[in-house]
Design an enzyme around this catalytic site. Structure first.
Site, mmCIF file in Angstrom:
data_model
loop_
_atom_site.group_PDB
_atom_site.id
_atom_site.type_symbol
_atom_site.label_atom_id
_atom_site.label_comp_id
_atom_site.label_asym_id
_atom_site.label_seq_id
_atom_site.Cartn_x
_atom_site.Cartn_y
_atom_site.Cartn_z
ATOM 1 N N GLU A 25 -0.624 3.249 -5.030
ATOM 2 C CA GLU A 25 -0.411 2.132 -4.107
ATOM 3 C C GLU A 25 0.685 1.203 -4.622
ATOM 4 O OE1 GLU A 25 -2.957 -1.055 -1.428
ATOM 5 O OE2 GLU A 25 -3.948 -0.048 -3.103
ATOM 6 N N HIS A 82 -16.456 -1.447 -2.676
ATOM 7 C CA HIS A 82 -15.772 -0.644 -1.651
ATOM 8 C C HIS A 82 -16.775 -0.321 -0.546
ATOM 9 C CE1 HIS A 82 -13.345 2.076 0.465
ATOM 10 N NE2 HIS A 82 -12.853 2.800 -0.528
ATOM 11 N N CYS A 137 -12.467 5.691 4.475
ATOM 12 C CA CYS A 137 -12.222 4.331 3.997
ATOM 13 C C CYS A 137 -11.221 3.553 4.851
ATOM 14 C CB CYS A 137 -11.720 4.372 2.561
ATOM 15 S SG CYS A 137 -12.641 5.505 1.521
ATOM 16 N N HIS A 151 -5.538 -1.767 -0.912
ATOM 17 C CA HIS A 151 -6.693 -0.869 -0.868
ATOM 18 C C HIS A 151 -7.402 -0.953 -2.222
ATOM 19 C CE1 HIS A 151 -9.226 2.179 0.768
ATOM 20 N NE2 HIS A 151 -8.919 3.061 -0.166
ATOM 21 N N LYS A 206 -12.001 -5.783 -3.460
ATOM 22 C CA LYS A 206 -13.053 -4.825 -3.824
ATOM 23 C C LYS A 206 -13.611 -5.121 -5.210
ATOM 24 C CE LYS A 206 -11.564 -0.828 -1.044
ATOM 25 N NZ LYS A 206 -10.377 -1.374 -0.364
ATOM 26 N N PHE A 248 -9.694 8.939 2.005
ATOM 27 C CA PHE A 248 -9.800 10.359 1.719
ATOM 28 C C PHE A 248 -9.410 11.133 2.973
ATOM 29 C CE2 PHE A 248 -13.228 10.280 -1.856
ATOM 30 C CZ PHE A 248 -12.238 10.013 -2.784
#
Length: 402
Positions: free
Chosen positions: A305, A331, A162, A294, A326, A390
């Site tokens: 976050e 995403h 990502c 994010h 998003k 990830f």
């Protein structure tokens, strides 16, 4: 060190097929997430996504091109055409020899891969098209941009889940800032909304069946999207000398690794990346007015976050605006940071902060100004764009008004 500016931007995503349409949707807080229109959708438990609609490859590419271009490559080329067209650049001679392309993707030609697995394993075919490997490889989009525009300098693909496109844009920024290249075409693309791509993500149990609600107490997971965002990063004096329109300045980038867990995010890793971007840009935390988060809509990401932002910005965190687009376009995995950079440009150029839509209930663990549900007018001088992947791979970019 050279100054680095953006002189072209292009996109295709669930909100629109170009930058103007995408930014209009962000200003309106419009959602591009809806029911999936793909083969065997009835076999999926997750049936929504930020899918690019109203798009027919046959209307944009001929049959020979479609045989070579996976959907993610098609998106890249369409966004690149808009970005390079806006920049007004023509790559010839020394400029062509020294300029490059750095793009991000996570899955590459996953649609092509999915279709050919079906052909071989489900339909029992013993032959596939001879160009399947060059169609599905992760560097296909980068190579086609290079070939189409005669760009002969440093070109490669970054794959870091990502954070792929933020990593790619960070690399492109450093190439131009160091003087290694006068121009870099950069960004990212992804098209994972095929049966196998969604089925794989279902296995992680991080997907929402009904919508993306970042930072909201009732959030229940992420929603996949697709699309591309492409930019032209150019050395400032080179752009000025030719009278180019400058959209914004890229002032800093940083990367970190959590070195902790393959899927669970780390507050410390995220904080190191944000602090690193500020240091690289030479900016005090108080100069940042907006962060494009994010903000995936998962319980773990959003609270981690927000906690990292609070650690990095201290008392200024209460005055910061932080939103997740998003919630509107989904995403887009390896392409998501590039699409989200458009919200950063909109904030700097138009003074409009894109909202976090679908925000229903405050979460005490996400107690920041998340610009809930409606866009906001505000003048900001500098912004951050976060990407936390990830594998614990983080990349943060800093942009500023010129």
């Amino acid at each position: 060190m050279k100054r680095v500016v953006i002189t072209g931007a292009g996109t295709i995503n669930a909100l629109g097929h170009d930058v103007a349409t995408t930014c209009a949707a962000m200003r309106e807080g419009r959602s591009g997430i809806g029911p999936l229109d793909i083969r065997d959708a009835d076999r999926l438990s997750i049936r929504i996504g930020g899918q690019v609609t109203g798009y027919e490859a046959e209307a944009r590419f001929n049959r020979q091109q479609i045989a070579l271009y996976d959907r993610y490559t098609q998106f890249t080329l369409l966004a690149a055409a808009e970005a390079i067209g806006q920049s007004g650049l023509s790559f010839e001679g020394e400029l062509a020899a020294r300029s490059g392309v750095v793009l991000g993707t996570s899955g590459g030609g996953l649609t092509t891969q999915d279709e050919n697995y079906r052909a071989v394993y489900e339909e029992g075919k013993n032959r596939v098209h001879p160009f399947i490997v060059p169609k599905l490889m992760n560097n296909a989009a980068c190579s086609h941009v290079s070939m189409q525009y005669n760009i002969k300098g440093p070109s490669f693909t970054v794959a870091s889940a990502c954070a792929s496109s933020n990593h790619a844009m960070g690399q492109a920024f450093w190439f131009v800032r160091s003087g290694m290249a006068p121009v870099m075409v950069t960004g990212g693309s992804e098209s994972m909304l095929c049966f196998g791509g969604i089925k794989a993500w279902e296995g992680l149990r991080v997907m929402s069946k009904d919508g993306c609600r970042p930072f909201s107490a009732n959030r229940n997971g992420m929603v996949q999207g697709e699309g591309a965002g492409i930019f032209v990063f150019e050395e400032y004096e080179h752009a000025r000398a030719r009278g180019a329109e400058i959209l914004a300045e890229v002032v800093g980038a940083a990367m970190s690794s959590d070195a902790a867990d393959i899927v669970m995010p780390s507050k410390q890793g995220a904080a190191r990346a944000m602090r690193g971007a500020l240091a690289d840009a030479g900016l005090a935390p108080e100069t940042i007015g907006y962060i494009n988060a994010h903000g995936t809509g998962t319980a773990a990401n959003d609270k981690t976050e927000c906690s990292a932002v609070a650690d990095v910005f201290g008392a200024h965190a209460d005055r910061l605006m932080i939103s997740s687009t998003k919630s509107m376009h989904g995403h887009a995995i390896g392409g998501t940071g590039a699409i989200e950079a458009l919200a950063c440009l909109m904030a700097l150029r138009e003074g409009v902060i894109a909202p976090t839509i679908n925000y229903d209930e405050p979460d005490p663990e996400c107690a920041l100004d998340v610009v809930p549900n409606e866009a906001r007018e505000a003048r900001v001088e500098a912004v951050l764009s976060n990407a936390f992947a990830f594998g614990g791979l983080n990349a943060v970019l800093a942009f500023a008004r010129v």
